[in-house]
Scaffold this motif. Structure first.
Motif, short mmCIF file in Angstrom:
data_model
loop_
_atom_site.label_atom_id
_atom_site.label_comp_id
_atom_site.label_asym_id
_atom_site.label_seq_id
_atom_site.Cartn_x
_atom_site.Cartn_y
_atom_site.Cartn_z
N GLY A 41 0.82 -1.20 0.00
CA GLY A 41 0.00 0.00 0.00
C GLY A 41 0.85 1.25 0.00
O GLY A 41 2.07 1.21 0.22
N ALA A 42 0.21 2.39 -0.23
CA ALA A 42 0.92 3.66 -0.31
C ALA A 42 1.60 4.01 1.01
O ALA A 42 2.69 4.58 1.03
CB ALA A 42 -0.05 4.77 -0.72
N SER A 43 0.96 3.66 2.13
CA SER A 43 1.53 3.98 3.43
C SER A 43 2.85 3.25 3.64
O SER A 43 3.84 3.85 4.10
CB SER A 43 0.55 3.61 4.54
OG SER A 43 1.10 3.84 5.81
N ALA A 44 2.90 1.97 3.30
CA ALA A 44 4.12 1.18 3.46
C ALA A 44 5.22 1.71 2.54
O ALA A 44 6.40 1.80 2.93
CB ALA A 44 3.85 -0.29 3.17
N LEU A 45 4.86 2.07 1.32
CA LEU A 45 5.85 2.58 0.37
C LEU A 45 6.39 3.93 0.82
O LEU A 45 7.58 4.23 0.67
CB LEU A 45 5.22 2.68 -1.02
CG LEU A 45 4.85 1.33 -1.65
CD1 LEU A 45 3.92 1.54 -2.84
CD2 LEU A 45 6.10 0.57 -2.07
N GLY A 46 5.51 4.75 1.38
CA GLY A 46 5.96 6.03 1.92
C GLY A 46 6.94 5.83 3.06
O GLY A 46 7.90 6.59 3.24
N GLN A 47 6.71 4.78 3.82
CA GLN A 47 7.61 4.44 4.93
C GLN A 47 8.97 4.01 4.38
O GLN A 47 10.02 4.31 4.98
CB GLN A 47 6.98 3.32 5.74
CG GLN A 47 7.65 3.04 7.06
CD GLN A 47 6.89 1.96 7.79
OE1 GLN A 47 7.05 0.77 7.49
NE2 GLN A 47 6.05 2.34 8.72
N ALA A 48 8.98 3.32 3.25
CA ALA A 48 10.23 2.90 2.63
C ALA A 48 11.08 4.11 2.23
O ALA A 48 12.29 4.14 2.45
CB ALA A 48 9.94 2.03 1.41
N VAL A 49 10.44 5.11 1.65
CA VAL A 49 11.14 6.34 1.27
C VAL A 49 11.67 7.04 2.52
O VAL A 49 12.82 7.49 2.56
CB VAL A 49 10.21 7.27 0.48
CG1 VAL A 49 10.88 8.62 0.24
CG2 VAL A 49 9.82 6.64 -0.85
N ALA A 50 10.82 7.12 3.55
CA ALA A 50 11.22 7.78 4.79
C ALA A 50 12.42 7.08 5.43
O ALA A 50 13.30 7.73 6.01
CB ALA A 50 10.05 7.81 5.77
N ALA A 51 12.46 5.75 5.33
CA ALA A 51 13.57 4.99 5.91
C ALA A 51 14.90 5.36 5.25
O ALA A 51 15.91 5.55 5.92
CB ALA A 51 13.30 3.49 5.77
N VAL A 52 14.89 5.46 3.93
CA VAL A 52 16.11 5.82 3.20
C VAL A 52 16.57 7.22 3.57
O VAL A 52 17.76 7.46 3.84
CB VAL A 52 15.88 5.71 1.68
CG1 VAL A 52 17.07 6.28 0.91
CG2 VAL A 52 15.65 4.26 1.28
N LEU A 53 15.64 8.16 3.62
CA LEU A 53 16.00 9.53 3.97
C LEU A 53 16.53 9.62 5.40
O LEU A 53 17.49 10.33 5.69
CB LEU A 53 14.79 10.45 3.80
CG LEU A 53 14.24 10.59 2.37
CD1 LEU A 53 13.02 11.49 2.37
CD2 LEU A 53 15.31 11.13 1.44
N ALA A 54 15.88 8.88 6.31
CA ALA A 54 16.32 8.89 7.70
C ALA A 54 17.72 8.31 7.84
O ALA A 54 18.55 8.83 8.61
CB ALA A 54 15.34 8.09 8.56
#
Length: 364
Positions: free
Chosen positions: A96-109
């Motif tokens: 889902g979009a929420s999980a994918l958004g979390q993936a992006v956030a993980a890389v940035l973090a």
């Protein structure tokens, strides 16, 4: 040089003074102890989810010959596109979009934590554009956000009636059911409460302290009050009888919610998952595990139930947000407060009917 120039020179940061040495490599080092302390400062659940995505990103980069870290804008965009097209190992369905958004956030973090200069961070905007388009495709294909069923006061009463309060285990289960309505807790935060977090206020009710929460990352702490009642759902009785039964077994400190076997032997702290399991077991016995739309009741649904019950009985949105410790900017009505009756309670249900049309209308 003027006096002002001299003062400004004295106030210049050391690194800007041309006559002083620049930083050495040691100035940019962190000890292993400090790194571990920083890691421990990250909420455990956030760290677990970020770790999941970072390991997947590293594995994919290695497989396709791309540099994992620091990651380029093109690499994170390509990785997200591939992840969109790859079903989840757990569900077999697209992420889902929420999980994918979390993936992006993980890389940035990860780039932030490693102190990579901002100008070398990947630009997340192309990846987020792909996620936005993916979310629309999922919605158009019929995929809907999954929600938990909610339970009304009668349903919670039926759940409490399933608890054998002659046993310690039954007293614990009653407490979980009752406090799940009145304090609207997140299950992980509920499971983390200790005996010292509970204060009984004579003739008023009970107060429950949450040392930190999803919306209180600074750990300033928040008290939630639960007024006394004179029925089966009284939060004070649910606590005092359970507390006294624990004390009889020598338990006067530590976790409130404990593992308890069938012989009433007391174990260590209950997990957040076990809180959910207990609520679902009670709901199943009471016949309210599923609603009329086939949705299943969960601990998250208990939180939504509390908000809905409060709303139905005239509580303001601000009061509900405070009780459930939602962010002041949270729109609690979106997703938590659920209308009970979508027909008689529908916004259009009480609009007057139109009188019968006249059959002999005169044409102009």
């Amino acid at each position: 040089m003027t006096e002002l120039d001299i003062i400004d020179a004295e106030l210049l940061p050391v690194a800007q003074k041309p006559d002083l040495p620049t930083h050495t490599a040691a100035d940019y080092e962190l000890s292993r102890e400090t790194v571990e302390a920083l890691k421990a400062a990250i909420p455990a659940e956030t760290y677990r989810k970020y770790d999941f995505w970072l390991k997947r990103a590293e594995s994919w980069c290695a497989a396709v010959g791309r540099t994992y870290f620091p990651m380029t804008t093109e690499t994170i965009t390509e990785w997200i596109r591939v992840t969109i097209d790859t079903p989840s190992d757990k569900t077999g369905e697209p992420y889902g979009a929420s999980a994918l958004g979390q993936a992006v956030a993980a890389v940035l973090a990860a780039h932030t934590w490693a102190r990579v200069p901002v100008d070398r961070h990947p630009d997340p905007r192309p990846a987020r554009l792909l996620i936005k388009a993916h979310k629309k495709r999922l919605a158009d294909s019929g995929r809907r956000v999954k929600k938990s069923a909610t339970v009304d006061l009668d349903g919670f009463t039926a759940m409490v009636q399933q608890c054998d309060t002659t046993t310690l285990r039954g007293l614990r289960d009653r407490l979980i059911a009752v406090w799940s309505i009145w304090s609207m807790p997140r299950r992980k935060e509920f499971a983390a409460r200790v005996i010292l977090d509970v204060v009984v206020v004579p003739r008023k009710g009970v107060r429950l302290f949450f040392a930190s929460s999803k919306t209180d990352q600074a750990a300033e702490g928040e008290w939630v009050t639960m007024p006394r009642r004179h029925d089966l759902l009284d939060p004070v009785t649910a606590w005092t009888e359970y507390r006294d039964a624990l004390a009889e077994r020598g338990v006067t400190e530590g976790a409130v919610l404990r593992r308890i076997d069938r012989w009433d032997n007391v174990g260590d702290a209950l997990s957040a998952e076990s809180v959910n399991d207990i609520l679902q077991a009670l709901a199943d016995k009471a016949g309210v595990l599923y609603d009329e739309n086939g949705l299943k009741f969960t601990a998250h649904g208990a939180r939504a139930s509390g908000a809905t019950i409060a709303d139905e009985n005239g509580a303001s949105a601000a009061a509900i947000r405070k009780q459930g410790r939602w962010s002041p900017n949270s729109k609690v009505a979106d997703g938590y407060i659920r209308p009970r009756d979508e027909w008689d309670g529908n916004a259009m249900a009480k609009i007057p009917t139109i009188p019968a049309q006249r059959t002999n209308a005169t044409e102009n």
